[in-house]
Design an enzyme around this catalytic site. Structure first.
Site, PDB file in Angstrom:
ATOM      1  CG  ASP A  73      -1.937   1.111   1.227  1.00  0.00           C
ATOM      2  OD1 ASP A  73      -1.762   2.094   0.476  1.00  0.00           O
ATOM      3  OD2 ASP A  73      -2.921   1.008   1.989  1.00  0.00           O
ATOM      4  CB  SER A  86      -2.072  13.245 -15.129  1.00  0.00           C
ATOM      5  OG  SER A  86      -3.188  13.548 -15.963  1.00  0.00           O
ATOM      6  CE1 TYR A 107      -5.501  11.621 -11.224  1.00  0.00           C
ATOM      7  CE2 TYR A 107      -5.461  13.080 -13.134  1.00  0.00           C
ATOM      8  CZ  TYR A 107      -5.133  11.873 -12.530  1.00  0.00           C
ATOM      9  OH  TYR A 107      -4.429  10.931 -13.242  1.00  0.00           O
ATOM     10  CE  LYS A 154      -1.651  11.087 -11.080  1.00  0.00           C
ATOM     11  NZ  LYS A 154      -0.784   9.901 -10.906  1.00  0.00           N
TER      12      LYS A 154
END
Length: 269
Positions: free
Chosen positions: A52, A131, A144, A148
């Site tokens: 994890d 991304s 998000y 990133k």
């Protein structure tokens, strides 16, 4: 010649699985990670380790096991990540923290765990899968983008700190690819009384359509292979649709408000 050893986080599905399969076909010894091994009893594409990325203890145990078996690690691909969508105002803070814990803290935990081994080897490569969304603040995907984008920046700093030890670090930013990310993404609920109900609902639909019609994630795997075989990797790489990559060029040359208007027109805001 010994096989080079590669570890791909989030390797049980999506882009991570494609990377693992492709690199194994090229002769690499591939290990992937998943949070729960018992969720993938029939996975045979390459070996999975239970790990994890949010838990340093879990990471330490898995890396120790890998090093005991292989004695070295040549490439770490920080691919594990989660999506998050929603209006900034209405996204629960607990979900924001979860996204950053996986997308930003996770790669940092992983890098800290493997760097001592790579320093000892006097060689190694870390590829952070970021991304194209990390290069701009996208409406209803702001957290998000932020997670990133933060990883892109910290990678710039880290690669300068470790270059003298023979370790290379780079970013690879994909656009939209046909994966299951939408199914595992946190979506802030579309509230019936929300002022964002219509624009967020329309944008969410558009985002899901982009993923569904995205390119084959094997293209990301091929780019990873190219980076691994590059002597001095660049700081940033992008892979995806022409228009998605072209949007980054436009962001550099256009005035901020003009670029903002293009995005708003694209998302019909």
């Amino acid at each position: 010649m010994e096989h080079r050893v590669v570890l791909v986080t989030g390797g049980s599905s999506g882009i991570g699985k494609s990377i693992g399969i492709y690199l194994k076909s090229k002769g690499f010894k591939v290990y992937g990670t998943t949070r729960r091994l018992d969720s993938h009893p029939n996975f045979t594409d390459f070996e999975l380790l239970e790990l994890d990325v949010r838990n340093p203890e879990s990471i330490g145990f898995a890396i120790a096991r890998l090093m005991e078996r292989e004695g070295r690690l040549d490439v770490l691909i920080n691919n594990a990540g989660i999506g998050i969508t929603g209006p900034i105002e209405e996204t629960p803070h607990s979900e924001i923290l979860k996204a950053f814990d996986t997308n930003f803290n996770g790669p940092i935990h992983m890098s800290k765990a493997v760097l001592p081994h790579m320093r000892r080897q006097e060689k190694g490569l870390i590829i952070n899968i970021t991304s194209i969304a990390g290069y701009m603040g996208l409406p209803y995907r702001g957290f998000y983008s932020a997670s990133k984008g933060a990883l892109e920046l910290v990678t710039e700093a880290l690669r300068m700190e470790v270059k003298g030890f023979g370790v290379n670090i780079t970013n690879l930013a994909p656009g939209d690819f046909a994966t299951n990310i939408a199914s595992g993404r946190y979506h802030a609920p579309i509230l019936s009384d929300s002022p964002y109900k219509e624009p967020y609902g329309n944008t969410l639909k558009m985002m899901n359509e982009h993923v569904d019609s995205g390119k084959d994630p094997m293209l990301v795997a091929q780019m990873v292979f190219k980076i691994i075989n590059t002597k001095n990797p660049k700081v940033h790489y992008k892979v995806g649709e022409f228009m998605q990559k072209f949007s980054l060029f436009l962001k550099k040359i256009l005035p901020d408000k003009v670029y903002e208007k293009l995005l708003m027109n694209h998302y019909k805001l």
